[in-house]
Design an enzyme around this catalytic site. Structure first.
Site, PDB file in Angstrom:
ATOM      1  N   GLY A 128       0.858  -1.181   0.000  1.00  0.00           N
ATOM      2  CA  GLY A 128       0.000   0.000   0.000  1.00  0.00           C
ATOM      3  C   GLY A 128       0.890   1.224   0.000  1.00  0.00           C
ATOM      4  O   GLY A 128       2.128   1.097   0.024  1.00  0.00           O
ATOM      5  N   SER A 129       0.291   2.407   0.005  1.00  0.00           N
ATOM      6  CA  SER A 129       1.091   3.633  -0.081  1.00  0.00           C
ATOM      7  C   SER A 129       2.108   3.726   1.050  1.00  0.00           C
ATOM      8  O   SER A 129       3.224   4.193   0.855  1.00  0.00           O
ATOM      9  CB  SER A 129       0.162   4.848  -0.054  1.00  0.00           C
ATOM     10  OG  SER A 129      -0.711   4.741   1.063  1.00  0.00           O
ATOM     11  N   GLY A 147      -5.653 -24.197  15.294  1.00  0.00           N
ATOM     12  CA  GLY A 147      -7.083 -24.452  15.056  1.00  0.00           C
ATOM     13  C   GLY A 147      -7.737 -23.371  14.220  1.00  0.00           C
ATOM     14  O   GLY A 147      -8.916 -23.470  13.894  1.00  0.00           O
ATOM     15  N   GLU A 156       3.866   1.554   2.403  1.00  0.00           N
ATOM     16  CA  GLU A 156       5.007   0.621   2.315  1.00  0.00           C
ATOM     17  C   GLU A 156       5.883   0.893   1.090  1.00  0.00           C
ATOM     18  O   GLU A 156       7.021   0.422   1.016  1.00  0.00           O
ATOM     19  CB  GLU A 156       4.530  -0.837   2.194  1.00  0.00           C
ATOM     20  CG  GLU A 156       3.821  -1.370   3.410  1.00  0.00           C
ATOM     21  CD  GLU A 156       2.412  -0.830   3.512  1.00  0.00           C
ATOM     22  OE1 GLU A 156       2.094  -0.224   4.547  1.00  0.00           O
ATOM     23  OE2 GLU A 156       1.638  -0.972   2.557  1.00  0.00           O
ATOM     24  N   GLU A 206      -3.975 -10.342   3.105  1.00  0.00           N
ATOM     25  CA  GLU A 206      -2.854 -10.461   4.037  1.00  0.00           C
ATOM     26  C   GLU A 206      -2.807 -11.791   4.792  1.00  0.00           C
ATOM     27  O   GLU A 206      -1.739 -12.224   5.231  1.00  0.00           O
ATOM     28  CB  GLU A 206      -2.842  -9.281   5.010  1.00  0.00           C
ATOM     29  CG  GLU A 206      -2.376  -7.969   4.378  1.00  0.00           C
ATOM     30  CD  GLU A 206      -3.472  -7.216   3.617  1.00  0.00           C
ATOM     31  OE1 GLU A 206      -4.565  -7.778   3.422  1.00  0.00           O
ATOM     32  OE2 GLU A 206      -3.212  -6.060   3.224  1.00  0.00           O
ATOM     33  N   HIS A 242       0.364  -4.021   4.892  1.00  0.00           N
ATOM     34  CA  HIS A 242      -0.161  -2.669   4.914  1.00  0.00           C
ATOM     35  C   HIS A 242      -0.521  -2.330   6.357  1.00  0.00           C
ATOM     36  O   HIS A 242      -0.848  -3.215   7.147  1.00  0.00           O
ATOM     37  CB  HIS A 242      -1.401  -2.621   3.992  1.00  0.00           C
ATOM     38  CG  HIS A 242      -1.773  -1.240   3.560  1.00  0.00           C
ATOM     39  ND1 HIS A 242      -0.870  -0.211   3.435  1.00  0.00           N
ATOM     40  CD2 HIS A 242      -2.978  -0.705   3.230  1.00  0.00           C
ATOM     41  CE1 HIS A 242      -1.490   0.877   3.032  1.00  0.00           C
ATOM     42  NE2 HIS A 242      -2.779   0.611   2.904  1.00  0.00           N
TER      43      HIS A 242
HETATM   44  C1  TPP Z   1     -10.937 -19.081  11.339  1.00  0.00           C
HETATM   45  C2  TPP Z   1     -11.877 -20.145  11.813  1.00  0.00           C
HETATM   46  N1  TPP Z   1     -13.213 -19.952  11.692  1.00  0.00           N
HETATM   47  C3  TPP Z   1     -14.068 -20.913  12.085  1.00  0.00           C
HETATM   48  C4  TPP Z   1     -13.608 -22.073  12.639  1.00  0.00           C
HETATM   49  C5  TPP Z   1     -14.586 -23.130  13.141  1.00  0.00           C
HETATM   50  N2  TPP Z   1     -14.536 -24.372  12.353  1.00  0.00           N
HETATM   51  C6  TPP Z   1     -13.875 -25.463  12.763  1.00  0.00           C
HETATM   52  S1  TPP Z   1     -13.998 -26.751  11.753  1.00  0.00           S
HETATM   53  C7  TPP Z   1     -14.950 -25.872  10.670  1.00  0.00           C
HETATM   54  C8  TPP Z   1     -15.456 -26.509   9.413  1.00  0.00           C
HETATM   55  C9  TPP Z   1     -14.423 -26.613   8.352  1.00  0.00           C
HETATM   56  O1  TPP Z   1     -15.029 -27.098   7.185  1.00  0.00           O
HETATM   57  P1  TPP Z   1     -14.259 -27.964   6.125  1.00  0.00           P
HETATM   58  O2  TPP Z   1     -12.925 -27.411   5.871  1.00  0.00           O
HETATM   59  O3  TPP Z   1     -15.156 -28.149   4.961  1.00  0.00           O
HETATM   60  O4  TPP Z   1     -14.005 -29.336   6.840  1.00  0.00           O
HETATM   61  P2  TPP Z   1     -15.060 -30.384   7.412  1.00  0.00           P
HETATM   62  O5  TPP Z   1     -15.477 -29.868   8.732  1.00  0.00           O
HETATM   63  O6  TPP Z   1     -16.189 -30.463   6.452  1.00  0.00           O
HETATM   64  O7  TPP Z   1     -14.259 -31.612   7.504  1.00  0.00           O
HETATM   65  C10 TPP Z   1     -15.183 -24.589  11.140  1.00  0.00           C
HETATM   66  C11 TPP Z   1     -15.970 -23.562  10.432  1.00  0.00           C
HETATM   67  C12 TPP Z   1     -12.216 -22.201  12.797  1.00  0.00           C
HETATM   68  N3  TPP Z   1     -11.664 -23.284  13.370  1.00  0.00           N
HETATM   69  N4  TPP Z   1     -11.381 -21.251  12.339  1.00  0.00           N
END
Ligand code: TPP
Length: 530
Positions: free
Chosen positions: A25-26, A396, A28, A47, A70
């Site tokens: 962005g500007s 996670g 950077e 990002e 940015h």
């Molecule tokens: C950034 C984020 N948002 C939401 C979640 C909650 N979450 C955990 S598993 C999942 C489903 C993921 O779906 P997919 O990749 O299709 O795998 P599946 O569960 O169908 O095996 C979600 C939304 C998370 N872990 N991280």
């Protein structure tokens, strides 16, 4: 006197930070004036993709990755993957633009309030230097700190007018990285192991991160210890076809205690004790057993609820114990057995997909996974047997692994030739759920732009299946917001410059997979699993 830009460019070259992952962005742009010809800029279109790619690249190269974001909003977009880089213990120097110092009192467009506070608490150190001329020194400190074990991201906010200020050149330094074990405590642990009648090992991501595979295998074999993988481990740390390999501990307290029952000594190697996903109660390890932990993260050793912890680099710690232990002969415990083969006639199941991947992939290929409800099936049907061959996120937080796979493939394809012969590139295979893939789908554009030889497998079950595993736990009759109809992954791939095919029948999978694995450029396979 050099300018801040010249001094920083020189320092970056000396530190091996000539690949910059960014989205500009500007605030950077002046960093890139007179951009050195031996540097390369890897563009991510959002990002979180930038930081995810840098994470994979850093894990694959072993050196910190340099990121340029940015100001405020760019850092905000990146936060999910900064959180994951912190949990992954990935060395990373994140720089971000900031408005010119002279107009900061007037809250200018794009400025970051308390810029250094924004990425906390998910960086090891964050600063906006008090003077522009201190920027190169801050980048040097950010680098050495990011590289010191336990590694992690650091952050430097750089006002846009700092780059042209005169400063002093910074010479690179030697700063040691690893923590060494206390010999007396290592001897005590060796004696505990020798006295144990039935030891069990729990290996975590620190083993692979600290290059301790050989030592851990040697220690397990010497002690005839059964080996479990710690819950939610983000790296593979033990050969999964080894006769002592028991399998994967679930992230649930009561179940862990049950699976480890009967062992008098539990040795956690490079693993937290334990990573739980849902609430549990009672003891953390079976009553009557003793816990020993060898871990390179002092903080994790401090919160571990019981036992003895040796804080050090896992390879050095296990080597110290190997030197000191000589157990009596023990009978070999029995590891896990392979699951029964699944047949194509039974349909396109996750098991058939993972089995076909295991049958088809090159043995030295690298698996990068973010497909929550397929993980257990993958662990059963797609054993990993080599170091630095499996990556997922330790946090996670979804949206990490697709860009991380791009970063790993970039690292693989740009390894410096040894004695004139370019090393063979290890194939990167990404396994992503349809839901996970959509958090950072722009990574496909970077993969295509970089023409990386990688295979992207979408495990398409039409929704967020992992969440349905919680319905009983939380007593929910009907889940909301978990269906994902109408996503055209081949269309998305094509639109971003990647080839792709959809597979709906089990019998079509082996051939389609072979084609996807042979492609010299990124190839997406959208697999409709039952
Ligand atoms: C950034 C984020 N948002 C939401 C979640 C909650 N979450 C955990 S598993 C999942 C489903 C993921 O779906 P997919 O990749 O299709 O795998 P599946 O569960 O169908 O095996 C979600 C939304 C998370 N872990 N991280």
């Amino acid at each position: 006197m050099p300018t801040v830009r010249e001094a920083t460019h020189c320092l970056m070259r000396e530190l091996g930070l000539t690949t910059i992952f960014g989205n500009p962005g500007s605030t950077e742009l002046p960093l890139f004036r007179d951009f050195p010809a031996d540097f390369r800029y890897v563009l991510g279109l959002q990002e979180s993709v930038v930081v995810g790619m840098a994470d994979g690249y850093a894990q694959a190269t072993g050196n910190a990755a340099l990121v340029n974001l940015h100001s405020a909003a760019g850092v905000g977009h990146a936060m999910g993957n900064i959180f994951t880089a912190y949990r992954n213990r990935t060395p990373m120097v994140i720089t971000a633009g900031q408005q010119a110092r002279s107009i900061l009192p007037y809250e200018p467009f794009l400025f970051a309030t308390d810029a250094a506070k924004l990425p906390e608490p998910y960086v090891k150190w964050a600063v906006e230097p008090a003077r522009g001329e201190d920027v190169p020194l801050a980048v040097a400190r950010a680098y050495y700190l990011a590289m010191q074990e336990p590694c992690g991201p650091t952050f430097v906010s750089i006002p846009v007018d700092d780059w042209d200020r005169p400063t002093e050149a910074i010479a690179p330094r030697t700063v040691s990285r690893a923590l060494y074990p206390d010999p007396a405590l290592a001897a005590e642990i060796a004696a505990m192991l020798d006295r144990s009648e039935r030891p069990a090992f729990v290996v975590g991501f620190g083993v692979d991160r600290n290059d301790a595979w050989d030592e851990v295998v040697a220690l397990a074999e010497r002690h005839q210890a059964i080996v479990w993988v710690s819950p939610m481990s983000s790296r593979c740390s033990f050969p999964e076809r080894h006769p002592l390999f028991a399998g994967f501990l679930p992230p649930m307290r009561e179940q862990i205690v049950k699976l480890l029952d009967g062992h008098d000594l539990i040795v956690a190697l490079g693993a937290p004790v334990f990573t739980y996903h849902i609430e549990g109660f009672g003891p953390h390890i079976p009553p009557g057993s003793t816990l020993v932990q060898i871990i390179d993260v002092p903080d994790v050793a401090a919160w571990t609820p019981l036992g003895t912890a040796l804080v050090c680099n896992v390879r050095h710690g296990v080597s110290a114990i190997l030197e000191r232990s000589s157990p009596p002969r023990r009978t070999a415990p029995k590891g896990r057995s392979a699951p029964p083969r699944v047949q194509a006639d039974a349909g396109l199941s996750m098991a058939f997909l993972m089995q076909t991947l295991a049958d088809t992939r090159p043995p030295d290929s690298i698996i990068v996974e973010e497909s929550p409800s397929s993980r257990r099936t993958m662990q059963a049907y797609l054993p990993i047997e080599r170091p630095h061959s499996f990556f997922t996120c330790a946090s996670g937080g979804l949206g990490h692994s697709m860009p991380a796979a791009v970063g790993i493939a970039l690292a693989e394809s740009s390894r410096a030739p040894l004695s004139g012969v370019p090393p063979a590139t290890r194939r990167v295979i990404g396994i992503f759920g349809d839901g996970s893939a959509m958090y950072s789908i722009q990574a496909l554009w970077s993969a295509a732009d970089l023409r990386l030889p990688m295979t992207i497998v979408i495990v398409n079950n039409g929704g967020y299946a992992a969440l349905s595993e919680f319905t009983a736990h939380f007593n929910i009759k009907q889940l909301i917001g978990t269906q994902l109809p109408g996503l055209d992954f081949v269309g998305l791939a094509n639109a971003m410059g990647c080839s792709g095919t959809r597979v709906e029948r089990a019998h079509d999978l082996p051939l389609a997979l072979r084609k996807a694995l042979d492609s010299p450029t990124p190839y997406l396979l959208d697999v409709a699993v039952s």
